[in-house]
Enzyme design. Sequence first.
Site, short mmCIF file in Angstrom:
data_model
loop_
_atom_site.label_atom_id
_atom_site.label_comp_id
_atom_site.label_asym_id
_atom_site.label_seq_id
_atom_site.Cartn_x
_atom_site.Cartn_y
_atom_site.Cartn_z
CD GLU A 61 -3.77 -1.71 2.97
OE1 GLU A 61 -3.87 -1.04 3.82
OE2 GLU A 61 -4.14 -1.62 1.69
CG ASP A 62 -1.95 2.58 6.46
OD1 ASP A 62 -2.34 2.03 5.15
OD2 ASP A 62 -2.26 3.75 6.81
CB SER A 120 -2.22 2.91 -3.56
OG SER A 120 -2.61 3.99 -3.44
CB ALA A 121 -7.57 3.58 -2.21
CB THR A 129 0.46 10.68 2.07
OG1 THR A 129 0.47 9.19 2.00
CG2 THR A 129 1.54 11.23 1.32
CG ASP A 184 -1.70 1.22 1.29
OD1 ASP A 184 -2.31 1.65 0.41
OD2 ASP A 184 -1.59 1.88 2.58
CG LEU A 185 1.66 5.79 -1.76
CD1 LEU A 185 2.76 5.65 -2.18
CD2 LEU A 185 0.95 6.62 -2.85
CG ASP A 186 -2.08 7.61 0.62
OD1 ASP A 186 -0.70 8.13 0.37
OD2 ASP A 186 -2.78 7.34 -0.05
CE LYS A 223 -5.89 -1.13 -1.18
NZ LYS A 223 -4.74 -0.19 -0.32
CE LYS A 263 -4.44 6.53 9.37
NZ LYS A 263 -3.67 6.25 10.43
C1 BG6 Z 1 -5.79 5.95 0.24
C2 BG6 Z 1 -5.66 6.78 1.50
O1 BG6 Z 1 -4.45 5.44 0.06
O2 BG6 Z 1 -6.01 6.83 -0.77
C3 BG6 Z 1 -7.07 7.39 1.58
O3 BG6 Z 1 -5.52 5.90 2.57
C4 BG6 Z 1 -7.30 8.12 0.36
O4 BG6 Z 1 -7.23 8.27 2.86
C5 BG6 Z 1 -7.59 7.34 -0.75
O5 BG6 Z 1 -8.69 8.82 0.50
C6 BG6 Z 1 -7.73 7.98 -2.17
O6 BG6 Z 1 -6.41 8.84 -2.31
P1 BG6 Z 1 -6.62 10.04 -3.25
O7 BG6 Z 1 -4.99 10.38 -3.31
O8 BG6 Z 1 -7.02 9.50 -4.87
O9 BG6 Z 1 -7.40 11.05 -3.03
MG MG Z 2 -2.82 3.30 3.46
#
Ligand code: BG6
Ligand code: MG
Length: 220
Positions: A171-172, A116-117, A19, A11-13, A147, A47
């Site tokens: 994943e967090d 990542s989302a 972030t 996962d990224l964030d 997710k 998240k």
């Molecule tokens: C996820 C974050 O990685 O990405 C969420 O944990 C965030 O908090 C989601 O809403 C979507 O991100 P973005 O950058 O497309 O707004």
């Molecule tokens: Mg995350």
Amino acid sequence: MNNIKTGFIFDLDGVIVDTAKYHYLAWRKLAHELGFEFTHEQNELFKGVSRKRCLEILLDIGGIKATQEQFDTWMIEKNVDYLAYIENMNASEILPDVPKVLEYLKNKNIPIALGSASKNAKPILEKVNLLSYFNTIVDGNNVTKAKPDPEVFLIAAEQLGVAPSNCIVFEDAVAGIEAANAAHMVSIGIGDANTLSEAKYNFKDFTEISLAFLDTLIVH
Ligand code: BG6
Ligand code: MG
């Protein structure tokens, strides 16, 4: 010849970069504009959750009913603010020991994916100079189901050419651990073990993950 059958999905964030704090600041700014408070505790619910779903939850918290036009405007506004926060991000914002793990896997020719989302994943990886570690990037632009649906991780496994059951997911987010488990992957929670109790393994961060432990996960 690479005979490794294991894939690693990050996962990224909140896993690679912190972030989550910038997402929080951007959502809080919008909440303030709309006249209500948005707390760190409430941010936990955001998240791993898509931008659209986050706004739906935020408006629920504020008790606000939006027209479609307002909804679309606020989605854009939040992202513009978020992009301003991350504009000057650099490698100093990579979470501890993430490069060590990526480097170790890369040197072993183990395929690595991002799952990542976020729709901002690629520019963030570019800013922190980690893009080259990833064999594939699957993000919010590539999925139809967010997710905890396993879609993002299943696409990543397919693109890596690795069976889902041989994929390891870092994943967090609770939604992310649920998604990894639903994909029948090995889920590793990064963060609070109580919050991420559904994960197969739990670590506070990557400093707790030894290279010997990584080796135990790699199937030949
Ligand atoms: C996820 C974050 O990685 O990405 C969420 O944990 C965030 O908090 C989601 O809403 C979507 O991100 P973005 O950058 O497309 O707004
Ligand atoms: Mg995350």
